[in-house]
Design an enzyme around this catalytic site. Structure first.
Site, PDB file in Angstrom:
ATOM      1  N   LYS A  53       0.839  -1.202   0.000  1.00 29.57           N
ATOM      2  CA  LYS A  53       0.000   0.000   0.000  1.00 29.57           C
ATOM      3  C   LYS A  53       0.879   1.259   0.000  1.00 29.57           C
ATOM      4  O   LYS A  53       0.629   2.210  -0.753  1.00 29.57           O
ATOM      5  CB  LYS A  53      -0.942  -0.013   1.213  1.00 29.57           C
ATOM      6  N   GLN A  97      -4.547  -1.639   9.525  1.00 25.22           N
ATOM      7  CA  GLN A  97      -4.460  -2.974   8.932  1.00 25.22           C
ATOM      8  C   GLN A  97      -5.055  -4.018   9.888  1.00 25.22           C
ATOM      9  O   GLN A  97      -4.703  -4.061  11.064  1.00 25.22           O
ATOM     10  CB  GLN A  97      -2.978  -3.293   8.628  1.00 25.22           C
ATOM     11  N   ASP A 120     -10.967   2.939   3.858  1.00 22.54           N
ATOM     12  CA  ASP A 120     -11.310   1.514   3.731  1.00 22.54           C
ATOM     13  C   ASP A 120     -12.834   1.329   3.629  1.00 22.54           C
ATOM     14  O   ASP A 120     -13.306   0.268   3.240  1.00 22.54           O
ATOM     15  CB  ASP A 120     -10.794   0.726   4.943  1.00 22.54           C
TER      16      ASP A 120
END
Ligand code: NDP
Length: 288
Positions: A53, A97, A120
């Site tokens: 990422k 994460q 997200d």
């Protein structure tokens, strides 16, 4: 019949080209889109994901901040950091994460993220926005599936769409996105009585179960579009999807391979959400 392959690498590349132009326009206006990635502990798979990422941000000329904590980090410290990032005008997207260590309340951490920076798309506000058709951030993997369907001009209005799996990060938002495009949507779960009876009706079939190759060609309508979200590591080290690719491609009209299908789109959609967030902040006059 052998299905046309839906090439996630190519769609991802095309999408990133469009994003690069938007990043350049933002930078010309004095705004560099910024993503903060928080990782707790040393889960090797998570480390690979966050590295990818951060790298993807760099390739697009975006700013990224990698914030690493040991497994033992107190919840209060993590939450304080999220709050600080919420207030940081140079950061447009915040990603934690998953999975988090068991002693941390994952839901509480995700809900602490400002919904306007929740790239997200996991915050309840963003899930609610998706459900009600308001602007927000859509979860990256199902959003990537929609971009791929559009890229290949798959008709969705009135189509029978079947989603196998109902997780909050894939199945549920996927069903809402297809519904928003006027597909007739069925969601199947592990409790569904006759799964094949449902999947065989699907013009568009999205499979996200985490069960290697569980949907085979006998469960697919001839000519259907099959989107395989699954990523499973087999004992021999190879990757496979939740669809049995070899039998499915003999029946389907279009199909995503694994790897090289849905997978590459997830990070691309994370970048897309971060650029969108920066554009919204710029439009709202928030100074970096
Ligand atoms: P979850 O384990 O959270 O959810 C799996 C879902 O599949 C559940 O709703 C479960 O039903 C359902 N399911 C399990 N077995 C069956 C069955 N036999 N018949 C019908 N439904 C079943 O998984 P995720 O949604 O997080 O991930 C799914 C897959 O997608 C995984 O392979 C994962 O690795 C992959 N993935 C890929 C991403 C990418 O970037 N391409 C990103 C995210 C995930 P129930 O609710 O009843 O238990």
């Amino acid at each position: 019949m052998t299905a046309t392959l839906i090439d996630g690498v190519a769609v991802s590349r095309a999408t990133r080209e469009g994003l690069a132009a938007r990043v350049a326009a933002l930078k010309a206006a004095g705004v560099t889109p910024g993503l903060a990635v928080i990782i707790v502990g040393d889960n090797p798979a998570s480390r690979v994901y966050v590295r990818n990422k951060v790298k993807a941000c760099g390739e697009l000329g975006m700013h990224s901040a990698l914030i690493e904590y040991p497994e033992s980090v107190p919840a209060a410290e993590l939450l304080a950091r999220v709050q600080a990032l919420n207030a940081d005008p140079g950061i447009h997207g915040i990603l934690v994460q998953l999975p988090l260590p068991a002693h941390l309340d994952g839901a509480a951490v995700l809900e602490a993220i400002d919904p306007a920076k929740d790239v997200d798309g996991f915050h309840a506000v963003n899930m609610g926005a998706l459900a009600t058709g308001l602007p927000g951030f859509w979860p990256c993997t199902p959003a990537g599936v929609m971009v791929m369907l559009d890229h290949y001009r798959v008709p969705l209005q009135g189509a029978e769409a079947v989603v196998v799996g109902r997780s909050n990060i894939v199945g549920k938002p996927q069903a809402l996105m297809l519904l928003a495009r006027d597909a007739t949507v069925t969601i199947c779960t592990s409790k569904t009585r006759d799964l094949a009876a449902h999947t065989r009706r699907a013009d568009v079939l999205v499979v996200a179960t985490g069960r290697p190759r569980m949907v085979d060609g006998s469960m697919i309508k001839p000519g259907a579009v099959v989107m395989d979200v699954g990523i499973n590591r087999l004992p021999d080290g190879k990757l496979c999807g939740d669809v049995d690719f070899d039998s499915a491609r003999q029946v389907a009209g279009m199909i995503t391979p694994v790897p090289g299908g849905v997978g590459p789109m997830t990070i691309t959609m994370l970048l897309a959400n971060t650029v969108l967030s920066a554009e919204r902040a710029h439009k709202a006059g928030r100074k970096p």
